[in-house]
Design a protein around this motif. Sequence first.
Motif, PDB file in Angstrom:
ATOM      1  N   LYS B  72      58.607 121.557  67.706  1.00 42.33           N
ATOM      2  CA  LYS B  72      58.997 122.749  68.443  1.00 42.33           C
ATOM      3  C   LYS B  72      60.502 122.720  68.651  1.00 42.33           C
ATOM      4  O   LYS B  72      61.052 121.680  69.000  1.00 42.33           O
ATOM      5  CB  LYS B  72      58.252 122.794  69.779  1.00 42.33           C
ATOM      6  N   ASN B  73      61.132 123.867  68.425  1.00 45.17           N
ATOM      7  CA  ASN B  73      62.585 123.927  68.593  1.00 45.17           C
ATOM      8  C   ASN B  73      62.974 123.486  69.987  1.00 45.17           C
ATOM      9  O   ASN B  73      62.354 123.896  70.964  1.00 45.17           O
ATOM     10  CB  ASN B  73      63.096 125.355  68.406  1.00 45.17           C
ATOM     11  N   GLY B  74      64.022 122.695  70.064  1.00 44.67           N
ATOM     12  CA  GLY B  74      64.511 122.254  71.357  1.00 44.67           C
ATOM     13  C   GLY B  74      64.079 120.832  71.677  1.00 44.67           C
ATOM     14  O   GLY B  74      64.616 120.223  72.589  1.00 44.67           O
ATOM     15  N   LEU B 400      68.093 125.031  74.497  1.00 40.16           N
ATOM     16  CA  LEU B 400      66.945 125.860  74.873  1.00 40.16           C
ATOM     17  C   LEU B 400      67.328 127.330  74.987  1.00 40.16           C
ATOM     18  O   LEU B 400      66.545 128.135  75.480  1.00 40.16           O
ATOM     19  CB  LEU B 400      66.352 125.360  76.191  1.00 40.16           C
ATOM     20  N   GLY B 401      68.543 127.676  74.575  1.00 39.05           N
ATOM     21  CA  GLY B 401      68.907 129.084  74.509  1.00 39.05           C
ATOM     22  C   GLY B 401      69.669 129.601  75.717  1.00 39.05           C
ATOM     23  O   GLY B 401      69.933 130.790  75.811  1.00 39.05           O
ATOM     24  N   PHE B 402      70.027 128.726  76.650  1.00 37.36           N
ATOM     25  CA  PHE B 402      70.838 129.176  77.788  1.00 37.36           C
ATOM     26  C   PHE B 402      72.305 129.114  77.397  1.00 37.36           C
ATOM     27  O   PHE B 402      72.674 128.509  76.404  1.00 37.36           O
ATOM     28  CB  PHE B 402      70.522 128.319  79.017  1.00 37.36           C
ATOM     29  N   TRP B 423      56.534 119.536  75.298  1.00 36.38           N
ATOM     30  CA  TRP B 423      57.130 120.817  75.669  1.00 36.38           C
ATOM     31  C   TRP B 423      56.838 121.195  77.108  1.00 36.38           C
ATOM     32  O   TRP B 423      57.682 121.757  77.800  1.00 36.38           O
ATOM     33  CB  TRP B 423      56.692 121.920  74.697  1.00 36.38           C
ATOM     34  N   GLU B 424      55.611 120.869  77.561  1.00 41.90           N
ATOM     35  CA  GLU B 424      55.235 121.304  78.908  1.00 41.90           C
ATOM     36  C   GLU B 424      56.019 120.556  79.979  1.00 41.90           C
ATOM     37  O   GLU B 424      56.057 120.975  81.138  1.00 41.90           O
ATOM     38  CB  GLU B 424      53.721 121.167  79.115  1.00 41.90           C
ATOM     39  N   ILE B 425      56.634 119.465  79.610  1.00 40.10           N
ATOM     40  CA  ILE B 425      57.449 118.690  80.542  1.00 40.10           C
ATOM     41  C   ILE B 425      58.930 118.962  80.255  1.00 40.10           C
ATOM     42  O   ILE B 425      59.662 119.477  81.087  1.00 40.10           O
ATOM     43  CB  ILE B 425      57.152 117.176  80.372  1.00 40.10           C
ATOM     44  N   PHE B 427      60.533 121.137  78.424  1.00 43.37           N
ATOM     45  CA  PHE B 427      61.019 122.509  78.488  1.00 43.37           C
ATOM     46  C   PHE B 427      60.627 123.203  79.797  1.00 43.37           C
ATOM     47  O   PHE B 427      61.222 124.199  80.163  1.00 43.37           O
ATOM     48  CB  PHE B 427      60.442 123.348  77.340  1.00 43.37           C
ATOM     49  N   GLU B 428      59.606 122.734  80.434  1.00 45.00           N
ATOM     50  CA  GLU B 428      59.023 123.526  81.526  1.00 45.00           C
ATOM     51  C   GLU B 428      59.084 122.882  82.902  1.00 45.00           C
ATOM     52  O   GLU B 428      59.000 123.586  83.895  1.00 45.00           O
ATOM     53  CB  GLU B 428      57.576 123.876  81.170  1.00 45.00           C
ATOM     54  N   ARG B 471      67.171 131.745  83.942  1.00 46.55           N
ATOM     55  CA  ARG B 471      65.780 131.404  83.638  1.00 46.55           C
ATOM     56  C   ARG B 471      64.802 132.401  84.258  1.00 46.55           C
ATOM     57  O   ARG B 471      63.686 132.592  83.755  1.00 46.55           O
ATOM     58  CB  ARG B 471      65.504 129.982  84.132  1.00 46.55           C
ATOM     59  N   THR B 473      63.196 135.950  85.095  1.00 47.40           N
ATOM     60  CA  THR B 473      63.131 137.222  84.383  1.00 47.40           C
ATOM     61  C   THR B 473      62.609 138.275  85.348  1.00 47.40           C
ATOM     62  O   THR B 473      61.949 137.960  86.341  1.00 47.40           O
ATOM     63  CB  THR B 473      62.203 137.153  83.159  1.00 47.40           C
ATOM     64  N   LEU B 484      58.558 132.366  84.787  1.00 47.87           N
ATOM     65  CA  LEU B 484      57.326 132.212  84.010  1.00 47.87           C
ATOM     66  C   LEU B 484      57.342 130.897  83.245  1.00 47.87           C
ATOM     67  O   LEU B 484      58.398 130.371  82.893  1.00 47.87           O
ATOM     68  CB  LEU B 484      57.190 133.368  83.014  1.00 47.87           C
TER      69      LEU B 484
END
Lengths: 763, 763
Positions: B72-74, B400-402, B423-425, B427-428, B471, B473, B484
């Motif tokens: 996964k990207n990132g 991550l796109g910021f 990812w769930e950790i 990135f999230e 972050r 929205t 989200l």
Amino acid sequence: MNQDYIIPNNWSIIEEGFDATRVKSSESLFSIGNGAMGQRANFEEHYSGSTFQGSYIAGVYYPDKTKVGWWKNGYPEYFAKVLNAPNWIGINVEINGEKLDLATCKKVENFRRELNMKEGWLSRSFNATLQNGIEVTVNALRFLSLDLDELGAIRYSVTPINSDAKVVFKPFVDAGIENEDTNWEERFWETQSIHESDNQGFVVARTLKTHFTVSTYMHNSVYINNEFSDVKPVEINKTANAISFSYEIAAAKGQTVGLQKFGGYVSSMNYPVEELILASKNVIQKAHELGFDTLLENQKQAWAKIWEMSDITIEGDVKAQQGIRFNIFQLNQTYLGKDSRLNIGPKGFTGEKYGGSTYWDTEAYCIPFYMATKNQSVARNLLAYRYNQLDKAIENAEKLGFKNGAALYPMVTMNGEECHNEWEITFEEIHRNGAIAFAIFNYFRFTGDYSYIPEKGLEVLIGIARFWHQRATFSTFRNKYVILGVTGPNEYENNINNNWYTNYIAKWCIDYALEQIQKVSNEYQSDYTRIMNKVKLSQAEMSAWKTVADNMYFPYSEEHGVFLQQDGFLDKELITVEELDQTQRPINQKWSWDRILRSPYIKQADTLQGFYFFEDHFTKEELEKHFDFYEPFTVHESSLSPCVHSIQAAVLGRMEQAYTFYLRTSRLDLDDYNKEVHEGLHITSMAGTWMSIVEGFGGMRVKEGKLTFEPRIPKEWDAYSFKVNYRNAIVKVEVNHQGTQVSVEGDHSIDILVNGTSQLIKN
Amino acid sequence: MNQDYIIPNNWSIIEEGFDATRVKSSESLFSIGNGAMGQRANFEEHYSGSTFQGSYIAGVYYPDKTKVGWWKNGYPEYFAKVLNAPNWIGINVEINGEKLDLATCKKVENFRRELNMKEGWLSRSFNATLQNGIEVTVNALRFLSLDLDELGAIRYSVTPINSDAKVVFKPFVDAGIENEDTNWEERFWETQSIHESDNQGFVVARTLKTHFTVSTYMHNSVYINNEFSDVKPVEINKTANAISFSYEIAAAKGQTVGLQKFGGYVSSMNYPVEELILASKNVIQKAHELGFDTLLENQKQAWAKIWEMSDITIEGDVKAQQGIRFNIFQLNQTYLGKDSRLNIGPKGFTGEKYGGSTYWDTEAYCIPFYMATKNQSVARNLLAYRYNQLDKAIENAEKLGFKNGAALYPMVTMNGEECHNEWEITFEEIHRNGAIAFAIFNYFRFTGDYSYIPEKGLEVLIGIARFWHQRATFSTFRNKYVILGVTGPNEYENNINNNWYTNYIAKWCIDYALEQIQKVSNEYQSDYTRIMNKVKLSQAEMSAWKTVADNMYFPYSEEHGVFLQQDGFLDKELITVEELDQTQRPINQKWSWDRILRSPYIKQADTLQGFYFFEDHFTKEELEKHFDFYEPFTVHESSLSPCVHSIQAAVLGRMEQAYTFYLRTSRLDLDDYNKEVHEGLHITSMAGTWMSIVEGFGGMRVKEGKLTFEPRIPKEWDAYSFKVNYRNAIVKVEVNHQGTQVSVEGDHSIDILVNGTSQLIKN
């Protein structure tokens, strides 16, 4: 569209001109296969440029260990890796001592590849000027025999143009291969033994852990000016994993010298290990007796037979014609329905990505194609594949805490065991169970063969219904049953609650299972008794199922008048794909996962997948409302997406949109819409392309047991035609702008609805 | 509680009797460390039973490649693995030719281990009868010097009991070690060279990729009846990765023969590679000059100094006393605040699980402990660690796109780069950013040292505020800003929407950053100018932040009168932990991940973590309502959970519950509540234990710049006391059932609120 170099042609895939940046892409597009084995279109001679070497044997895999940061209970111990198999196509060539290598030649001209889909062969030709100044013409022709599916054949020739030259052919077999996708520099094959006899070489190698043993063999003969010449190898070279022969030929200027190579795989899936060499020799013997030309002639006839039933013609639009034939051709190269142990991997024999061979793609996309273009036993075999793996689906559900015979079919498998290991997919993308039940329904609907259900299907339906019953939980808050923590068909959302598609198909599975239990109980008493003795299903359990099905929650937006993809969908920033900056596409290559997840973008039909499966449960107005709500957020970054949308656009009479989606699905790989064709082709979605013509433009349905058509035609086409094998009648549909012609082959008469009018059609 | 074999004692951890099934567990519990290195309590002599060998050097890690099914990207390219370091403690022992091995002895009696926390040493003694009939008494004492933190010392002696015996000591250094946690049978160290000189051995080894070079050394001396004896090795054995010496001694029956071993690590973090041997020799030289007894005496004094400030006494409850001292001792073994490159790994030097050294645990749990029990520069160093990594946090957010300087601190790191890859950790679980900002606030609140904010903290606060602003929205549906796709502190929910804790701390971070910008702008003009020139922050951007903070959405249940942990919480089956079948616990070992995710069970304080951080934003009634709603669903399967609940139960005056949670946090490892102590200790949560006494029972807060206490005492205790270093005044609090005594050391007078009454306290 991302590339545009494939030359439009009704029957062939053609590339002209050598471009090193296209090599990997063409290696995918020109792949050949015969259902038992297949290979990327790698060059026979050495190529030092960027290439993705791949040759694959159906059913041969490696169980790679699951390696994750934090282990989660329920993960499978391994995932099934598609294994690059030993190379048998290799023919290194030296011309006056210099290795022929398109990456290092001074000049390459008149390069041309053709994948002839009508006849099932791949050719390549070029003129090359080597660093040593020698100019040669090279021609290569190869095919994987449909008749002898352990056999491939190559005819490779070199003609010096500007002087005499010493040509050395070094055909080889090499088991020292690696996987493209490995991070780990690991080897998956160990060589057991290497043999040679008169112009024949054999490398017997075994996969680690799974212990598939394969004899990869070759037989070589030299031809001079197309005449067999009894040239013996000057050298036989054996290394740890490979064997190669060297044939030296003095070629006069203008004289063509050639090597004919038979090769392929004979595996322990079909023979005892100790007989592999003998079996390989038998294949060589047969090939030898028939000879290259007869084998090629047989190949043409075998493909003609396939095309006779499965061809779709399109007039007036050569790209569309080429696209659909490419799709049908690749599907048949991948799976022919001969071996019930096999299934249809998403990349077929064209790459390694994903791994495993069986996804819900088989049930949701591939079965309709095989059902309509082959004998119905092929589709029945595909269904039986799941029946044979029911015990493992029950075990799989047990690992996740389900009980009492609840079955969860794996997301990805080779042998019935789950072999994918991402929790959000493995544990949560459970809608796959629904597609497996739907395929049983669909098989009966189309073939009329109910016998499958009492014999095998009902047990599968019961296991699946049990799963859904247990998986739903009661929400006091909603006073309904909810299904929490799932991934729907749109894999760009994970761990969501109440995915409408999942909830809908879960309810449908329970209702359908209950109906079939009733029907089998009434009409197949002995099967009923046998099954009930086995599964121990009580009335109380069935009532409990029904309570869940009757009280399933479906998220709905009053404001938009649509079912919601999932509970949280409206919390998202609802910016349509059209409004999205195009530099951000494809989002799966540009965005981090969390960003994708919180975006409204839909990878492939999700709510609309439900409207596709259950079209007759909804009005056209409802379909339209949902299509208009969801399609604008859909990025179609799954190959499975455009076909469903093409069908629905056609149903809604939006022919331009349907046509655009059709091109996208049929030429997804040829034009590389998703910028990934170098990794291999999207095989399973090719069946979706077929559906988008037959079900979309052709409007084929079975309604109340009757075959119906509501044909439409895109304005770009003059005419199109297809055939379907409906309940053993071959029905041909020809559509042009004047109208539709439906005819039946053979001794059948059949009542068909065309545009709402009943027609009794006889031959 | 899962085990109960540690003998209660005020100052020591004691095990009596040999039980092979407890070896791994005791190896964790008896671990020793000195901030620079540490090790599990492995035996010196060979042990063929089940063991987890581990020795660790602070700051030495290996970047293991991220290996996932679908990339996964990132994702970071690697995750930092805690590396098992070369073994220097090993002393193989042969008695009359038989290897001493507790797993194969005929009999083991009087086995005793003691970890003396007051003085900082580990001892072990036993009587063993070997297969050859020889009976021996063995005594081993070892410590890692606090003064010379590259040095460890062992005194190991053998006394034959029932006959004379030839005793051979084979002390060794071995770099041929593996990691316990590796799936891959990989090696992470490569030996560079092996040296020896007079009774000294050195193995220089380098970690792969990170290229930390370490000299692992030893110096051996033989003692007979406690007198030095100039025995020379009869053999020096060098293998590819190890060196060992053999000392042969004829021991008369009843005579004690001993080996003294100095050893440890000298690393390229502190010396040029070419000087490592010399530096090792210098350490040996120093050790030699001081001698074992003086070193041990110094060790006692060094620990006395640590205890002087950090000890907590508890009277009348030896298990509670042992628990808190164990926690304080292990924290000090792990991190002493001397080296600003280091941080506090969740397992310290006691295991490998998790990897990396820095988690949000540092800010949320550890800083209060170090702030109150050490010089304030230690806490400031911990804050500066993040400041020094701000650039990497900005890079991480960019991946991550910021943009525009938004900073996302890594979930796990060694050097500022993210090195966790789920990812769930990764990135999230972004709430970690909040704890980093909160620690800045908390540091100023407690120390009164504002200078950190204009100097360094403000830039961090701005980067974090930018992240939250970007972050969030906007949800048209809710007409609010939403966050989200997050994972809250409760990692048993992933990819949820509007985690109340995350949303709350996000808003707080923005508000706090805006306040500090204002304050620095008013009071620190030159810092303000420097920072603004660097970060380019406009009024427009700040207004945009404020819009998000002012319009943040907080999920709330009218029915229950509580903020909801996340949008979907009420959809769950709300069955309390009490009602849950106990055979299902711990759920993280019994249930598959999807089942955990859809359950209501909470791993650790989530909403309540917010009520802990921001206690003064809420009334006691609100706290009570939330505690009563969430605690019943909390399984406390994170070590970080019971402490927060203990504090809150104490605040609510529920002393029995507070006491139960206190035992659980303080004896989590000693009693192995979570059935995982064999993997190592839970170091960072030990700071939470400290908080549960000081903030929970002691009721320490800083309110409006004033230190306050509201002490309570569990009925099981007669008295307790602790000290805190508040703004450079050492405040001692002594509590018993009669009342509370607060005093101040040194030349300070300080105004303290005790139970709401202001007291000006002087020495």
